[in-house]
Design a protein around this motif. Structure first.
Motif, PDB file in Angstrom:
ATOM      1  N   HIS A 104     118.441 -73.550 -36.334  1.00 31.25           N
ATOM      2  CA  HIS A 104     119.449 -74.521 -36.911  1.00 31.25           C
ATOM      3  C   HIS A 104     118.937 -76.026 -36.696  1.00 31.25           C
ATOM      4  O   HIS A 104     119.061 -76.847 -37.859  1.00 31.25           O
ATOM      5  N   TRP A 105     118.470 -76.237 -35.575  1.00 28.80           N
ATOM      6  CA  TRP A 105     117.849 -77.777 -35.493  1.00 28.80           C
ATOM      7  C   TRP A 105     116.632 -77.421 -34.631  1.00 28.80           C
ATOM      8  O   TRP A 105     116.582 -76.687 -33.641  1.00 28.80           O
ATOM      9  N   PRO A 106     115.431 -78.189 -34.525  1.00 30.07           N
ATOM     10  CA  PRO A 106     114.469 -78.163 -33.704  1.00 30.07           C
ATOM     11  C   PRO A 106     114.844 -78.866 -32.407  1.00 30.07           C
ATOM     12  O   PRO A 106     115.489 -79.976 -32.563  1.00 30.07           O
ATOM     13  N   SER A 107     114.648 -78.188 -31.257  1.00 32.82           N
ATOM     14  CA  SER A 107     115.037 -78.887 -29.972  1.00 32.82           C
ATOM     15  C   SER A 107     114.097 -80.057 -29.648  1.00 32.82           C
ATOM     16  O   SER A 107     112.803 -79.984 -30.216  1.00 32.82           O
ATOM     17  N   PRO A 108     114.432 -81.055 -29.010  1.00 34.47           N
ATOM     18  CA  PRO A 108     113.454 -82.275 -28.691  1.00 34.47           C
ATOM     19  C   PRO A 108     112.102 -81.781 -28.055  1.00 34.47           C
ATOM     20  O   PRO A 108     111.143 -82.239 -28.522  1.00 34.47           O
ATOM     21  N   ASP A 109     112.183 -80.577 -27.423  1.00 32.01           N
ATOM     22  CA  ASP A 109     110.757 -80.249 -26.707  1.00 32.01           C
ATOM     23  C   ASP A 109     110.232 -78.630 -27.390  1.00 32.01           C
ATOM     24  O   ASP A 109     109.972 -78.015 -26.730  1.00 32.01           O
ATOM     25  N   ILE A 110     110.698 -78.739 -28.577  1.00 30.47           N
ATOM     26  CA  ILE A 110     110.664 -77.262 -29.050  1.00 30.47           C
ATOM     27  C   ILE A 110     108.916 -76.636 -29.064  1.00 30.47           C
ATOM     28  O   ILE A 110     108.211 -77.645 -29.391  1.00 30.47           O
ATOM     29  N   ASP A 111     108.955 -75.499 -28.716  1.00 28.74           N
ATOM     30  CA  ASP A 111     107.367 -74.929 -28.906  1.00 28.74           C
ATOM     31  C   ASP A 111     107.665 -73.970 -29.979  1.00 28.74           C
ATOM     32  O   ASP A 111     108.100 -72.925 -30.098  1.00 28.74           O
ATOM     33  N   VAL A 112     106.840 -74.834 -31.086  1.00 30.85           N
ATOM     34  CA  VAL A 112     106.946 -74.308 -32.403  1.00 30.85           C
ATOM     35  C   VAL A 112     106.491 -72.992 -32.567  1.00 30.85           C
ATOM     36  O   VAL A 112     106.873 -72.041 -33.240  1.00 30.85           O
ATOM     37  N   ALA A 113     105.106 -72.840 -31.757  1.00 29.55           N
ATOM     38  CA  ALA A 113     104.419 -71.360 -31.919  1.00 29.55           C
ATOM     39  C   ALA A 113     105.394 -70.354 -31.520  1.00 29.55           C
ATOM     40  O   ALA A 113     105.496 -69.255 -32.059  1.00 29.55           O
ATOM     41  N   GLN A 114     106.196 -70.639 -30.401  1.00 24.09           N
ATOM     42  CA  GLN A 114     106.482 -69.562 -29.728  1.00 24.09           C
ATOM     43  C   GLN A 114     107.873 -69.354 -30.451  1.00 24.09           C
ATOM     44  O   GLN A 114     108.279 -68.277 -30.705  1.00 24.09           O
ATOM     45  N   ALA A 115     108.663 -70.270 -31.131  1.00 23.21           N
ATOM     46  CA  ALA A 115     109.840 -70.140 -31.703  1.00 23.21           C
ATOM     47  C   ALA A 115     109.615 -69.366 -33.009  1.00 23.21           C
ATOM     48  O   ALA A 115     110.405 -68.459 -33.557  1.00 23.21           O
ATOM     49  N   MET A 116     108.664 -69.633 -33.539  1.00 23.62           N
ATOM     50  CA  MET A 116     108.101 -68.962 -34.984  1.00 23.62           C
ATOM     51  C   MET A 116     107.798 -67.504 -34.711  1.00 23.62           C
ATOM     52  O   MET A 116     108.013 -66.579 -35.488  1.00 23.62           O
ATOM     53  N   HIS A 117     107.207 -67.387 -33.497  1.00 23.63           N
ATOM     54  CA  HIS A 117     106.767 -66.065 -33.442  1.00 23.63           C
ATOM     55  C   HIS A 117     107.956 -64.990 -33.080  1.00 23.63           C
ATOM     56  O   HIS A 117     108.009 -63.918 -33.361  1.00 23.63           O
ATOM     57  N   ASP A 118     108.820 -65.651 -32.216  1.00 25.91           N
ATOM     58  CA  ASP A 118     110.144 -64.773 -32.115  1.00 25.91           C
ATOM     59  C   ASP A 118     110.852 -64.520 -33.243  1.00 25.91           C
ATOM     60  O   ASP A 118     111.576 -63.573 -33.601  1.00 25.91           O
ATOM     61  N   LEU A 119     110.907 -65.514 -34.265  1.00 28.87           N
ATOM     62  CA  LEU A 119     111.594 -65.541 -35.537  1.00 28.87           C
ATOM     63  C   LEU A 119     110.861 -64.219 -36.389  1.00 28.87           C
ATOM     64  O   LEU A 119     111.486 -63.406 -36.972  1.00 28.87           O
ATOM     65  N   ALA A 120     109.394 -64.416 -36.269  1.00 27.85           N
ATOM     66  CA  ALA A 120     108.732 -63.164 -37.264  1.00 27.85           C
ATOM     67  C   ALA A 120     108.913 -61.936 -36.615  1.00 27.85           C
ATOM     68  O   ALA A 120     109.126 -60.946 -37.192  1.00 27.85           O
ATOM     69  N   ARG A 121     109.213 -61.743 -35.305  1.00 27.55           N
ATOM     70  CA  ARG A 121     109.543 -60.378 -34.693  1.00 27.55           C
ATOM     71  C   ARG A 121     110.943 -59.811 -35.096  1.00 27.55           C
ATOM     72  O   ARG A 121     111.015 -58.726 -35.449  1.00 27.55           O
ATOM     73  N   LEU A 122     111.895 -60.818 -35.465  1.00 30.25           N
ATOM     74  CA  LEU A 122     113.017 -60.473 -36.079  1.00 30.25           C
ATOM     75  C   LEU A 122     112.868 -59.704 -37.345  1.00 30.25           C
ATOM     76  O   LEU A 122     113.394 -58.943 -37.876  1.00 30.25           O
ATOM     77  N   ARG A 123     112.058 -60.350 -38.271  1.00 29.65           N
ATOM     78  CA  ARG A 123     111.448 -60.053 -39.626  1.00 29.65           C
ATOM     79  C   ARG A 123     110.801 -58.771 -39.555  1.00 29.65           C
ATOM     80  O   ARG A 123     111.225 -57.664 -40.207  1.00 29.65           O
ATOM     81  N   GLU A 124     110.075 -58.538 -38.716  1.00 24.85           N
ATOM     82  CA  GLU A 124     109.147 -57.366 -38.318  1.00 24.85           C
ATOM     83  C   GLU A 124     109.946 -56.152 -37.969  1.00 24.85           C
ATOM     84  O   GLU A 124     110.034 -54.997 -38.688  1.00 24.85           O
ATOM     85  N   GLU A 125     111.347 -56.430 -37.357  1.00 24.10           N
ATOM     86  CA  GLU A 125     111.962 -55.448 -36.802  1.00 24.10           C
ATOM     87  C   GLU A 125     113.184 -55.026 -37.837  1.00 24.10           C
ATOM     88  O   GLU A 125     113.921 -54.111 -37.495  1.00 24.10           O
ATOM     89  N   GLY A 126     113.432 -56.053 -38.773  1.00 24.48           N
ATOM     90  CA  GLY A 126     114.536 -55.840 -39.810  1.00 24.48           C
ATOM     91  C   GLY A 126     115.777 -56.432 -39.340  1.00 24.48           C
ATOM     92  O   GLY A 126     116.781 -56.221 -40.208  1.00 24.48           O
ATOM     93  N   LEU A 127     116.006 -57.173 -38.478  1.00 26.42           N
ATOM     94  CA  LEU A 127     117.195 -57.943 -38.019  1.00 26.42           C
ATOM     95  C   LEU A 127     117.461 -58.893 -39.317  1.00 26.42           C
ATOM     96  O   LEU A 127     118.436 -59.332 -39.241  1.00 26.42           O
ATOM     97  N   ALA A 128     116.022 -59.527 -39.540  1.00 31.18           N
ATOM     98  CA  ALA A 128     116.394 -60.600 -40.604  1.00 31.18           C
ATOM     99  C   ALA A 128     115.142 -60.301 -41.712  1.00 31.18           C
ATOM    100  O   ALA A 128     114.118 -59.821 -41.364  1.00 31.18           O
ATOM    101  N   ARG A 129     115.711 -60.376 -42.978  1.00 30.50           N
ATOM    102  CA  ARG A 129     114.834 -59.987 -44.129  1.00 30.50           C
ATOM    103  C   ARG A 129     113.916 -61.131 -44.245  1.00 30.50           C
ATOM    104  O   ARG A 129     112.632 -61.203 -44.804  1.00 30.50           O
ATOM    105  N   ALA A 130     114.475 -62.287 -44.102  1.00 25.83           N
ATOM    106  CA  ALA A 130     113.380 -63.521 -44.102  1.00 25.83           C
ATOM    107  C   ALA A 130     113.927 -64.757 -43.158  1.00 25.83           C
ATOM    108  O   ALA A 130     114.852 -64.347 -42.635  1.00 25.83           O
ATOM    109  N   VAL A 131     113.042 -65.548 -42.706  1.00 27.84           N
ATOM    110  CA  VAL A 131     113.314 -66.348 -41.707  1.00 27.84           C
ATOM    111  C   VAL A 131     112.774 -67.786 -42.163  1.00 27.84           C
ATOM    112  O   VAL A 131     112.079 -67.923 -43.036  1.00 27.84           O
ATOM    113  N   GLY A 132     113.421 -68.823 -41.372  1.00 23.08           N
ATOM    114  CA  GLY A 132     112.755 -70.124 -41.937  1.00 23.08           C
ATOM    115  C   GLY A 132     113.599 -71.198 -40.721  1.00 23.08           C
ATOM    116  O   GLY A 132     113.974 -70.940 -39.789  1.00 23.08           O
ATOM    117  N   VAL A 133     113.831 -72.300 -41.452  1.00 20.75           N
ATOM    118  CA  VAL A 133     114.033 -73.417 -40.436  1.00 20.75           C
ATOM    119  C   VAL A 133     115.065 -74.126 -41.044  1.00 20.75           C
ATOM    120  O   VAL A 133     115.495 -74.249 -42.149  1.00 20.75           O
TER     121      VAL A 133
END
Length: 273
Positions: A104-133
């Motif tokens: 929804h919003w980037p946190s001030p100290d966002i770990d971009v790589a980790q956050a995007m990795h976690d989103l990618a897992r949701l996509r791979e597992e079918g919880l989300a068909r697409a991900v974004g920011v």
């Protein structure tokens, strides 16, 4: 002009239904009404506190889940527990998957790589068909792109009084949809006399012209909120108007000041980054 935007990552209606600040029975009724009128995209977020009535509205509509493009978002304070919060959103919405799940919003100290990795897992597992920011300025969006995770959309404030040209250069080059929230500048454009003059030439409202200006743009969709069926219907009619705006109309709107941002909370990123 197609009523949908199709990229390698998703196919999304050009005009969706936003639910920010709708709650309870009013929210459910608004979602039912919008779907009844022909909307096929609904946008919510865990922070809105309305996923349960949104889900109830989806169910009451009688439409099959596959007919509706459903978006939700994880709040910036919860980026360390993305999967847990996605599952909670799914439970509240009464669905097995989201068509699009966003930070929804980037946190001030966002770990971009980790956050995007976690989103990618949701996509791979079918919880989300697409991900974004959402609310990612151009520089931060480029960092997210560099992780290699397919980013389907970036949802940001965008309207006739705020330029997003710098961001659009990035999104269009990468096949990322730019979703415009607050597309009427939180209602201000509905009474803007400059846009009203254009509306008068077409026999429509200023709000419809402001929406049409967005909807005619390559790779841009919009999610206006409207609780009243009359307004929902008027917003839908902006889709047809988008093809009717003249070069003169567009030039006049393009010439308006483009430096007015109305959504800028204390935790917002550096928009110039």
């Amino acid at each position: 002009m197609s009523d949908r935007i199709t990229t390698p990552h998703l196919s999304i209606p050009r005009l969706g239904f936003g639910t920010w600040r709708l709650s309870g029975a009013e929210c459910q009724a608004a979602v039912e009404s919008a779907l009844g009128l022909g909307y096929r995209a609904v946008d919510t977020a865990e922070m809105y506190g309305n996923e349960e009535p949104v889900g109830a509205g989806l169910k009451a509509s009688g439409l099959s889940r596959g007919e509706i493009f459903l978006t939700s978002k994880v709040w910036w304070e919860n980026l360390g527990r993305i999967r847990q919060h996605c599952e909670a959103s799914l439970s509240r919405l009464g669905t097995d998957y989201l068509d699009l799940y966003l930070i929804h919003w980037p946190s001030p100290d966002i770990d971009v790589a980790q956050a995007m990795h976690d989103l990618a897992r949701l996509r791979e597992e079918g919880l989300a068909r697409a991900v974004g920011v959402a609310n990612f300025p151009a520089g931060l969006l480029k960092r997210a792109i560099e992780t290699g995770v397919p980013i389907a959309a970036n949802q940001v404030e965008y309207h006739a009084l705020l330029s997003q040209d710098r961001l659009l250069e990035v999104t269009r080059a990468q096949g990322i949809v730019l979703t415009a929230y607050a597309p009427l500048a939180q209602g201000r454009l509905a009474s803007d006399p400059r846009i009203g003059a254009i509306a008068g030439r077409h026999g429509v409202t200023a709000a419809q012209v402001a929406l049409a200006w967005l909807l005619r743009q390559d790779g841009v969709n919009a999610i206006p909120k409207a609780s009243r069926p009359e307004t929902q219907k008027a917003n839908l009619e902006a889709l047809a108007l988008a093809a009717k705006l003249t070069d003169t109309d567009v030039a006049e709107i393009d010439a308006l000041p483009k430096d007015q941002r109305f959504v800028n909370p204390p935790f917002a990123p550096d928009w110039a980054a």
